[in-house]
Design a protein around this motif. Structure first.
Motif, mmCIF file in Angstrom:
data_model
loop_
_atom_site.group_PDB
_atom_site.id
_atom_site.type_symbol
_atom_site.label_atom_id
_atom_site.label_comp_id
_atom_site.label_asym_id
_atom_site.label_seq_id
_atom_site.Cartn_x
_atom_site.Cartn_y
_atom_site.Cartn_z
ATOM 1 N N ASP A 1 0.820 -1.225 0.000
ATOM 2 C CA ASP A 1 0.000 0.000 0.000
ATOM 3 C C ASP A 1 0.850 1.271 0.000
ATOM 4 O O ASP A 1 0.301 2.385 -0.070
ATOM 5 N N LEU A 2 2.158 1.112 0.092
ATOM 6 C CA LEU A 2 3.027 2.285 -0.007
ATOM 7 C C LEU A 2 3.364 2.620 -1.457
ATOM 8 O O LEU A 2 3.967 3.656 -1.749
ATOM 9 N N ILE A 3 2.991 1.747 -2.361
ATOM 10 C CA ILE A 3 3.303 1.978 -3.778
ATOM 11 C C ILE A 3 2.751 3.313 -4.284
ATOM 12 O O ILE A 3 3.461 4.042 -4.983
ATOM 13 N N PRO A 4 1.516 3.704 -3.929
ATOM 14 C CA PRO A 4 1.035 5.021 -4.370
ATOM 15 C C PRO A 4 1.916 6.179 -3.882
ATOM 16 O O PRO A 4 2.074 7.179 -4.578
ATOM 17 N N VAL A 5 2.488 6.040 -2.696
ATOM 18 C CA VAL A 5 3.394 7.067 -2.181
ATOM 19 C C VAL A 5 4.647 7.129 -3.056
ATOM 20 O O VAL A 5 5.074 8.201 -3.504
ATOM 21 N N LEU A 6 5.223 5.966 -3.292
ATOM 22 C CA LEU A 6 6.390 5.856 -4.171
ATOM 23 C C LEU A 6 6.102 6.518 -5.516
ATOM 24 O O LEU A 6 6.919 7.287 -6.041
ATOM 25 N N PHE A 7 4.948 6.240 -6.045
ATOM 26 C CA PHE A 7 4.580 6.770 -7.356
ATOM 27 C C PHE A 7 4.484 8.299 -7.366
ATOM 28 O O PHE A 7 4.940 8.951 -8.301
ATOM 29 N N GLU A 8 3.894 8.864 -6.334
ATOM 30 C CA GLU A 8 3.776 10.330 -6.301
ATOM 31 C C GLU A 8 5.143 10.996 -6.183
ATOM 32 O O GLU A 8 5.376 12.061 -6.761
ATOM 33 N N ILE A 9 6.028 10.381 -5.433
ATOM 34 C CA ILE A 9 7.392 10.913 -5.337
ATOM 35 C C ILE A 9 8.043 10.901 -6.722
ATOM 36 O O ILE A 9 8.715 11.849 -7.131
ATOM 37 N N MET A 10 7.797 9.827 -7.457
ATOM 38 C CA MET A 10 8.376 9.711 -8.799
ATOM 39 C C MET A 10 7.836 10.783 -9.749
ATOM 40 O O MET A 10 8.595 11.351 -10.544
ATOM 41 N N VAL A 11 6.555 11.039 -9.672
ATOM 42 C CA VAL A 11 5.961 12.069 -10.532
ATOM 43 C C VAL A 11 6.607 13.426 -10.241
ATOM 44 O O VAL A 11 6.980 14.159 -11.155
ATOM 45 N N TRP A 12 6.766 13.701 -8.946
ATOM 46 C CA TRP A 12 7.379 14.966 -8.543
ATOM 47 C C TRP A 12 8.823 15.071 -9.035
ATOM 48 O O TRP A 12 9.221 16.088 -9.617
ATOM 49 N N SER A 13 9.593 14.027 -8.826
ATOM 50 C CA SER A 13 11.001 14.039 -9.233
ATOM 51 C C SER A 13 11.136 14.129 -10.746
ATOM 52 O O SER A 13 12.029 14.801 -11.265
ATOM 53 N N SER A 14 10.247 13.455 -11.432
ATOM 54 C CA SER A 14 10.264 13.500 -12.889
ATOM 55 C C SER A 14 10.110 14.926 -13.389
ATOM 56 O O SER A 14 10.723 15.334 -14.373
ATOM 57 N N LYS A 15 9.295 15.698 -12.670
ATOM 58 C CA LYS A 15 9.065 17.087 -13.057
ATOM 59 C C LYS A 15 10.256 17.978 -12.733
ATOM 60 O O LYS A 15 10.573 18.893 -13.496
ATOM 61 N N TYR A 16 10.916 17.722 -11.605
ATOM 62 C CA TYR A 16 11.906 18.673 -11.117
ATOM 63 C C TYR A 16 13.361 18.237 -11.254
ATOM 64 O O TYR A 16 14.264 19.045 -11.042
ATOM 65 N N ASP A 17 13.600 16.987 -11.590
ATOM 66 C CA ASP A 17 14.983 16.578 -11.859
ATOM 67 C C ASP A 17 15.166 16.421 -13.367
ATOM 68 O O ASP A 17 14.651 15.476 -13.963
ATOM 69 N N PRO A 18 15.891 17.349 -13.984
ATOM 70 C CA PRO A 18 16.066 17.306 -15.438
ATOM 71 C C PRO A 18 16.753 16.020 -15.906
ATOM 72 O O PRO A 18 16.555 15.600 -17.039
ATOM 73 N N GLU A 19 17.516 15.421 -14.999
ATOM 74 C CA GLU A 19 18.221 14.190 -15.368
ATOM 75 C C GLU A 19 17.520 12.942 -14.833
ATOM 76 O O GLU A 19 18.125 11.866 -14.786
ATOM 77 N N SER A 20 16.286 13.099 -14.445
ATOM 78 C CA SER A 20 15.586 11.971 -13.831
ATOM 79 C C SER A 20 15.478 10.774 -14.775
ATOM 80 O O SER A 20 15.144 10.923 -15.951
ATOM 81 N N GLU A 21 15.769 9.637 -14.215
ATOM 82 C CA GLU A 21 15.591 8.400 -14.985
ATOM 83 C C GLU A 21 14.121 8.168 -15.300
ATOM 84 O O GLU A 21 13.783 7.428 -16.222
ATOM 85 N N ALA A 22 13.269 8.810 -14.553
ATOM 86 C CA ALA A 22 11.826 8.666 -14.792
ATOM 87 C C ALA A 22 11.448 9.187 -16.182
ATOM 88 O O ALA A 22 10.439 8.765 -16.758
ATOM 89 N N ARG A 23 12.268 10.095 -16.695
ATOM 90 C CA ARG A 23 11.948 10.654 -18.003
ATOM 91 C C ARG A 23 12.164 9.673 -19.147
ATOM 92 O O ARG A 23 11.799 9.934 -20.286
ATOM 93 N N ARG A 24 12.756 8.532 -18.795
ATOM 94 C CA ARG A 24 12.879 7.468 -19.809
ATOM 95 C C ARG A 24 11.636 6.602 -19.861
ATOM 96 O O ARG A 24 11.486 5.757 -20.726
ATOM 97 N N ILE A 25 10.746 6.789 -18.881
ATOM 98 C CA ILE A 25 9.507 6.005 -18.871
ATOM 99 C C ILE A 25 8.307 6.945 -18.754
ATOM 100 O O ILE A 25 7.497 6.843 -17.823
#
Lengths: 150, 150
Positions: A91-115
């Motif tokens: 049930d912590l997965i939604p928390v993990l996911f929101e952190i990823m969305v935020w980092s994807s927006k604010y880290d220009p080098e985020s690995e999230a931008r590959r997905i």
DNA sequence: GATATTTACTTGCAAAATGCAAGTGAAAGT
DNA sequence: ACTTTCACTTGCATTTTGCAAGTAAATATC
């Protein structure tokens, strides 16, 4: 395994989360399990962020105490244990996911931008994607693999 | 705006978040701003979890460095500064909300259980509620007040 | 079956972070 | 003038972290 009588600073829901997993390492273990299908001490140790052996051991123990992880002896190799997420951990997965969305927006080098597909899907409906992710984790399939190929 | 050259352990989106706000205190400051409309050093100090003065000062400085908070001198009282969330900070509200949903489920004594309306609304559509919350914060209204009365 | 290796830790210790109490100095109130 | 409020800083003891090294049990290899 019921009432661990730990004295919380408060029962504010933000604080409750912070006391359970609010440090620099705990959620990385969750990430490794969810995205990379890792499950043993040795697997976690290989993470790029570089766990110290004692810190990893301490965090695993804490997460078990919190009821977020469970330790299960491996059948094929008695030296190893599998660390698996409980429902509380899943049930912590939604928390993990929101952190990823935020980092994807604010880290220009985020690995999230590959997905971008995954990030967009989470943004649209975190809970739906989380449900799918939970099934993947239960089936021991790495979530990242699925989305890297899309 | 200065020191942007921090060496991250990795650009994993989970890790990026942890390095920015992954500790026992930072998100409590966010909570105080969002839910209680607090904005000064003295306000934060009064929080039930009990900040140490030096820790609070250090965290405020860190969050400013991270671009999550901004410090603005108060017009009416030159001793005080207002700490306000940047857009980057406001975008952490969905993270805060998911933590609250989780805690509400797993802490039987969670204060979140006194505001089931908000928790349910977040569960249904975190992003929609977050947009509303952002407007409330910008208008300097305490989000908690609104939902306690519903 | 003896030896080497892998695995999951523990231990020791220096360095950093935390927590508490007690300042400090500027601005505001009286 | 003075006292109080406010936002910190400083000093210091305690706790946590990070690194290196060690240990013990289970497995793989010879």
């Amino acid at each position: 395994m019921a009432n661990k009588n730990k004295d919380l600073r408060s029962h504010c829901p933000v604080n409750f989360g912070l006391e359970a997993f609010g440090d620099k390492w705990s959620l990385l273990i969750l990430r490794d399990i969810v995205f990379r299908a890792k499950c043993t001490y040795g697997d976690f140790l290989k993470s790029e962020e570089g766990f110290s052996t004692n810190i990893l051991a301490a965090r695993l123990e804490k997460l078990i105490e919190e009821g977020i992880l469970e330790k299960r002896p491996q059948e094929t190799d008695a030296r190893k244990d599998d660390y698996v997420l409980t429902q509380k951990g899943l049930d912590l997965i939604p928390v993990l996911f929101e952190i990823m969305v935020w980092s994807s927006k604010y880290d220009p080098e985020s690995e999230a931008r590959r997905i971008p597909g995954l990030i967009e899907a989470i943004t649209k409906d975190n809970r739906q994607v989380s449900r799918e992710a939970i099934e993947m984790v239960k089936a021991r399939k790495p979530l990242l693999g699925a989305y890297l190929r899309s």
